[in-house]
Design a protein around this motif. Structure first.
Motif, PDB file in Angstrom:
ATOM      1  N   THR A 102       0.769  -1.232  -0.060  1.00 50.07           N
ATOM      2  CA  THR A 102       0.144  -0.076  -0.153  1.00 50.07           C
ATOM      3  C   THR A 102       0.932   1.183  -0.021  1.00 50.07           C
ATOM      4  N   SER A 152       0.650   5.654   1.011  1.00 51.02           N
ATOM      5  CA  SER A 152      -0.212   6.574   1.712  1.00 51.02           C
ATOM      6  C   SER A 152      -0.744   7.784   0.784  1.00 51.02           C
ATOM      7  N   SER A 166      -3.796   3.804   0.890  1.00 51.64           N
ATOM      8  CA  SER A 166      -4.501   3.456   2.267  1.00 51.64           C
ATOM      9  C   SER A 166      -3.738   4.414   3.370  1.00 51.64           C
ATOM     10  N   THR A 207      -4.881  -0.868   6.132  1.00 54.56           N
ATOM     11  CA  THR A 207      -5.872  -1.777   6.198  1.00 54.56           C
ATOM     12  C   THR A 207      -7.210  -1.450   5.323  1.00 54.56           C
ATOM     13  N   SER A 208      -7.445  -0.174   5.238  1.00 57.22           N
ATOM     14  CA  SER A 208      -8.501   0.262   4.508  1.00 57.22           C
ATOM     15  C   SER A 208      -8.203   0.758   3.088  1.00 57.22           C
ATOM     16  N   VAL A 209      -9.264   0.703   1.948  1.00 58.51           N
ATOM     17  CA  VAL A 209      -8.936   0.959   0.890  1.00 58.51           C
ATOM     18  C   VAL A 209      -9.468   2.331   0.520  1.00 58.51           C
ATOM     19  N   ASP A 210      -8.647   3.379   0.619  1.00 54.46           N
ATOM     20  CA  ASP A 210      -8.781   4.925   0.192  1.00 54.46           C
ATOM     21  C   ASP A 210      -9.008   5.163  -1.298  1.00 54.46           C
ATOM     22  N   ASN A 217     -11.716  -4.658   5.434  1.00 56.62           N
ATOM     23  CA  ASN A 217     -10.137  -4.649   5.749  1.00 56.62           C
ATOM     24  C   ASN A 217      -9.333  -5.382   4.407  1.00 56.62           C
ATOM     25  N   LEU A 218      -8.387  -4.525   3.985  1.00 54.39           N
ATOM     26  CA  LEU A 218      -7.729  -5.077   2.948  1.00 54.39           C
ATOM     27  C   LEU A 218      -7.079  -6.325   3.093  1.00 54.39           C
TER      28      LEU A 218
END
Length: 143
Positions: free
Chosen positions: A17, A19, A42, A46-49, A111-112
């Motif tokens: 991932t 940022s 992300s 863990t989240s998918v932005d 969660n990814l």
């Protein structure tokens, strides 16, 4: 077959991932370092932005040479198509074809947990076909 079957068969279970605040220059370095075509964006890992690919970089670079110093969040795709590990592969293949996307994050309970590329699907399908061919060949030559 399910998406989880493809994830398990992948040689690496690493999920890379980046940022949204990282620069596009840092993105290019990570894509090259990990030899991947896209990264999940992300803020917490863990989240998918969002998602950002080589293609996103090339398209923006053509219009703006300064894009390399801009944040990844400025070029990422924010509306990300995701899938769950329990989904059928055929369903994912249809989504990837219809929307012309090459990478889809896999999520469980928000969660990814992985990422599936078109290359992963093609490899999995080739492996299936080779197995079927070998089974048929063995059957024919045993009788």
């Amino acid at each position: 077959m399910r998406i989880n079957d493809v994830l398990k068969a992948k040689p690496s279970h690493d999920i890379f991932t980046i940022s949204p605040d990282a620069t596009v220059r840092e993105l290019i370095a990570l894509l090259s370092e990990h030899n991947v075509g896209a990264l999940v964006v992300s803020g917490d890992g863990t989240s998918v932005d969002g998602i950002v690919s080589e293609r996103d970089v090339v398209r923006r670079l053509h219009d703006d040479a300064q894009v390399l110093d801009r944040p990844v969040g400025s070029i990422m795709t924010a509306e990300v198509r995701t899938c769950e590990g329990s989904q059928a592969l055929t369903e994912l293949m249809q989504v990837m074809t219809e929307h012309r996307i090459r990478h889809v994050p896999v999520v469980t309970d928000g969660n990814l947990v992985g990422i599936i590329s078109i290359g992963d699907l093609v490899k999995h399908r080739i492996d299936e076909l080779e197995f079927e061919r070998d089974q048929l060949d063995n059957y024919v030559h045993r009788t």
